[in-house]
Scaffold this active site. Structure first.
Site, PDB file in Angstrom:
ATOM      1  N   HIS A 111       0.818  -1.220   0.000  1.00  0.00           N
ATOM      2  CA  HIS A 111       0.000   0.000   0.000  1.00  0.00           C
ATOM      3  C   HIS A 111       0.852   1.271   0.000  1.00  0.00           C
ATOM      4  O   HIS A 111       0.312   2.368  -0.140  1.00  0.00           O
ATOM      5  CB  HIS A 111      -1.019  -0.007   1.147  1.00  0.00           C
ATOM      6  CG  HIS A 111      -0.513   0.396   2.498  1.00  0.00           C
ATOM      7  ND1 HIS A 111      -0.127  -0.514   3.449  1.00  0.00           N
ATOM      8  CD2 HIS A 111      -0.345   1.614   3.065  1.00  0.00           C
ATOM      9  CE1 HIS A 111       0.246   0.118   4.543  1.00  0.00           C
ATOM     10  NE2 HIS A 111       0.123   1.419   4.338  1.00  0.00           N
ATOM     11  N   ASP A 141       0.188  -7.516   1.860  1.00  0.00           N
ATOM     12  CA  ASP A 141       0.612  -6.115   1.873  1.00  0.00           C
ATOM     13  C   ASP A 141       2.134  -5.986   1.875  1.00  0.00           C
ATOM     14  O   ASP A 141       2.696  -5.156   2.598  1.00  0.00           O
ATOM     15  CB  ASP A 141       0.010  -5.375   3.069  1.00  0.00           C
ATOM     16  CG  ASP A 141       0.107  -3.847   2.921  1.00  0.00           C
ATOM     17  OD1 ASP A 141       0.265  -3.378   1.775  1.00  0.00           O
ATOM     18  OD2 ASP A 141       0.046  -3.150   3.941  1.00  0.00           O
ATOM     19  N   SER A 215       4.658   3.073   7.447  1.00  0.00           N
ATOM     20  CA  SER A 215       4.271   1.941   6.608  1.00  0.00           C
ATOM     21  C   SER A 215       5.484   1.306   5.938  1.00  0.00           C
ATOM     22  O   SER A 215       6.263   1.989   5.271  1.00  0.00           O
ATOM     23  CB  SER A 215       3.313   2.401   5.501  1.00  0.00           C
ATOM     24  OG  SER A 215       2.127   2.895   6.023  1.00  0.00           O
TER      25      SER A 215
END
Length: 358
Positions: A111, A141, A215
């Site tokens: 992502h 992910d 992230s």
């Protein structure tokens, strides 16, 4: 409303500007943190200074450029990010990653880079390099990207997430709010968390502060091994409230290896609906797609699957994972109960569609 979602990127800014302002409160908090450190050390808590020196050079900041359409379709959309306006076709975002090979192989989240049209990696020494995507896996992910440098790059190694326990110290590094390399510390709060993001959820829960921009960053054990890849937070505000989630290295390492070699990950699929059985012995089949692999093998709704290739399965999630590990086109032997009788069937495993769970 509190929600669990993929860890947001640093809020995207329109291509025509934007910036970050540090408040007096942040400066005060930093001062308080510095003041508290000696007292904590006197109480016998560990210092992470040697660990920081060892691993942080391999932690990178990732800046991405996406089309407005790709940004709008991002399921892990940025909380509080400006809405792209007509005429502005690009938006910016930022995340984190870590180098696992001196040739420039970098691990991050799907992502972070999955919809990127341009990726720029900033090394700890300030060097900026363009990156290309080697492969992404939406279901876990995880993404693998690569940069090319004129020298071998610092790198970190995988740790063994199977060896960490609840209560163990971990250190998280990344690029929260676009500030650049930042470290925080905490403990493993829980293992095996299912946050309903997909059929392969098996997260480490961390209490080390992670925020938008973290992230794809690493969570280290005290030996400097990467035991998790930061991917999600639970927060009513979009900032850290002390509950974050990381993909365990035992999952991430295998996915990264396949993506690095092949660019994609093919998973096995049966074409059935599944439910945990109240008996705790086996997995109940609730639906069979007639044209799917299980349908062709003669499996029926109401059957209770006991094992896959002689490996016992007790939960629907366990069965999904067991089948997913079988390469499409290979045969698997299922043992199941039908009307009180133990039977078996050979199934040619299919390729799992992206929209299917079983």
């Amino acid at each position: 409303m509190t929600s669990i979602a993929p860890l947001p990127l640093q809020p995207r800014l329109p291509a025509f500007g934007g910036g970050l302002r540090l408040s007096a409160g942040l400066t005060l908090a930093a001062a308080l943190g510095l003041a508290a450190a000696p007292a904590m050390a006197q109480q016998g808590l560990p210092s992470f200074r040697n660990l920081v020196k060892k691993v942080v050079p391999a932690v990178v900041s990732i800046a991405v450029t996406e089309s407005a359409a790709a940004a709008a379709a991002d399921d892990g959309g940025d909380q509080g990010a400006p809405t792209p306006q007509a005429g502005h076709q690009k938006v910016y975002g930022a995340g984190s990653g870590f180098i696992i090979d001196p040739s420039g192989i970098i691990v991050t989240n799907d992502h972070v880079v999955g919809g990127a049209t341009k990726i720029t990696v900033s090394l700890a020494d300030g060097t900026q390099l363009p990156a290309k995507i080697l492969g992404v896996d939406q279901l876990t992910d995880i993404a693998v990207i690569k940069v090319t440098a004129d020298r071998p790059l610092p790198y970190v190694s995988w740790g063994d997430s199977r060896q960490v326990e609840v209560g163990d110290w971990i250190m998280v590094a990344g690029n929260p709010f676009g500030l650049g390399n930042t470290v925080t510390a905490g403990i493993i709060s829980a293992r095996g968390r299912d946050i309903m993001s997909g059929p392969f959820d098996d997260f480490l829960q961390l209490d080390a502060p992670i925020n938008p921009g973290n992230s794809g960053g690493p969570a280290f054990d005290l030996n400097g091994g990467v035991v998790g890849v930061d991917t999600a937070i639970i927060s009513p505000t979009g900032g850290s409230v002390g509950i974050g989630f990381a993909i365990p290295s035992e999952i991430a390492q295998n996915v990264v290896s396949v993506l690095e070699q092949h660019g994609h990950l093919d998973r096995g699929w049966l074409g059935v609906g599944l439910a945990d059985d109240e008996s705790g012995d086996g997995v109940r089949v609730t639906m069979v797609q007639a044209s799917g692999p299980a349908g062709h093998s003669g499996l029926r709704a109401g059957d209770r699957i006991l094992s896959v290739d002689a490996k016992k399965v007790d939960t629907a999630l366990g069965l999904i994972r067991a089948v997913a590990e079988i390469h499409p086109g290979e045969r698997a032997r299922l043992a199941f109960i039908r009307h009180g009788r133990v039977l078996s069937a050979n199934v040619t495993v299919g390729l799992r569609p992206e929209t299917q769970a079983q």
